[in-house]
Motif scaffolding. Structure first.
Motif, mmCIF file in Angstrom:
data_model
loop_
_atom_site.group_PDB
_atom_site.id
_atom_site.type_symbol
_atom_site.label_atom_id
_atom_site.label_comp_id
_atom_site.label_asym_id
_atom_site.label_seq_id
_atom_site.Cartn_x
_atom_site.Cartn_y
_atom_site.Cartn_z
ATOM 1 N N ILE A 97 2.181 57.544 -27.929
ATOM 2 C CA ILE A 97 1.521 56.916 -26.792
ATOM 3 C C ILE A 97 2.017 55.478 -26.617
ATOM 4 O O ILE A 97 2.600 54.902 -27.524
ATOM 5 N N SER A 100 -1.904 50.459 -24.251
ATOM 6 C CA SER A 100 -2.753 50.429 -23.056
ATOM 7 C C SER A 100 -3.151 48.990 -22.734
ATOM 8 O O SER A 100 -2.923 48.068 -23.521
ATOM 9 N N THR A 128 -5.227 60.118 -21.280
ATOM 10 C CA THR A 128 -3.859 59.679 -21.563
ATOM 11 C C THR A 128 -2.905 60.864 -21.433
ATOM 12 O O THR A 128 -3.112 61.914 -22.041
ATOM 13 N N HIS A 199 -7.153 54.031 -24.383
ATOM 14 C CA HIS A 199 -6.688 55.414 -24.448
ATOM 15 C C HIS A 199 -7.852 56.393 -24.432
ATOM 16 O O HIS A 199 -8.968 56.070 -24.868
ATOM 17 N N ALA A 217 -4.175 55.519 -31.362
ATOM 18 C CA ALA A 217 -4.940 55.240 -30.144
ATOM 19 C C ALA A 217 -5.767 53.971 -30.299
ATOM 20 O O ALA A 217 -5.936 53.202 -29.351
#
Length: 256
Positions: A97, A100, A128, A199, A217
């Motif tokens: 990921i 954010s 996400t 996330h 996350a």
């Protein structure tokens, strides 16, 4: 600097970018680049989810303008973080990921909710998902799901104004856990309480998501205070991992 990306292959993306240029005094600074204050708007030829962007060090956040695709035809105004909790079927890297920006993304969604006064669209977070991969805080802002939706000029204006005029709130930042792709309980709780969301780990990845991905996350939700959990929409194995991570990192768990 805030970098706003518009893809020439995405009708909603270019429509929002044109509206941005229409209502805010951006000045052209390059063949496909415009600047206004601390904002730079860049047009790219490729589809943004598959892009491989070189981002300058002075960029603090990247915002992608996009259409929202829905096989069910859901009409929505959405924001979401990017990256993959499973195989990278739509750009980015598998099981990785991107950082954010919970304060900015949440402020944009609040602005949309506060300025949209109809019931044609659902205003919501999405979980996400998808690419591209980059190493800057990023999020997508989307209009779904057909040209008849993204051609609405009042909607375009609300969406782009949510980027330029959001009221950033220094609330606690949380990772959302559970529920469907549109995270309905997480979105509902968010609109009623003073929090920010980074996330979101949806139920459809709960059979395979790893402890490391849950930790990631947290790491990629800056200044994370804890988890906002849709209790009925979270599988037992993930509840157990959430409790483990929360204990180790001294994080809160809000069970909704």
């Amino acid at each position: 600097m805030i970098l706003i990306i518009a893809s020439e292959q995405d009708g909603a993306s270019t429509a929002m970018a044109k509206k941005l240029l229409e209502i805010f005094p951006f000045e052209r600074t390059g063949e496909s680049e415009y600047k206004y204050g601390d904002y730079t708007l860049m047009f790219i030829k490729e589809l943004h989810i598959y892009s491989n962007l070189t981002i300058h060090d002075n960029v603090s956040t990247v915002i992608f303008l996009s259409k929202h695709s829905s096989s069910a035809g859901v009409k929505s105004l959405t924001v979401h973080p990017i990256g993959n909790f499973r195989e990278a079927a739509l750009g980015g890297k598998s099981n990785i990921i991107v950082m954010s920006d919970p304060e900015y993304m949440s402020a944009s969604l609040r602005y949309i909710k506060n300025n949209y006064n109809d019931n044609h669209f659902e205003v919501t977070f999405e979980a996400t998902h998808h690419g591209p991969y980059l190493e800057k805080p990023s999020f997508f802002i989307e209009i779904g799901t057909t040209e008849s939706e993204w051609s609405r000029e009042n909607i375009q204006e609300i969406m782009v104004s949510s980027i330029i005029n959001p009221e950033i709130k220094k609330y606690k930042n949380f990772v959302g856990v559970g529920g469907g792709h549109y995270a309905p309980k997480i979105s509902e709780y968010f609109f009623k309480n003073d929090i920010n969301i980074g996330h979101i780990i949806p139920k459809y990845v709960h059979d395979t998501v790893s402890l490391e991905e849950i930790e990631n996350a947290v790491i990629k939700t800056p200044l994370c205070s804890g988890f906002l959990m849709d209790s009925h929409g979270t599988k037992a194995r993930v509840k157990s991992m959430i409790e483990d991570v929360a204990d180790r990192y001294s994080l809160e768990i809000i069970r909704d």
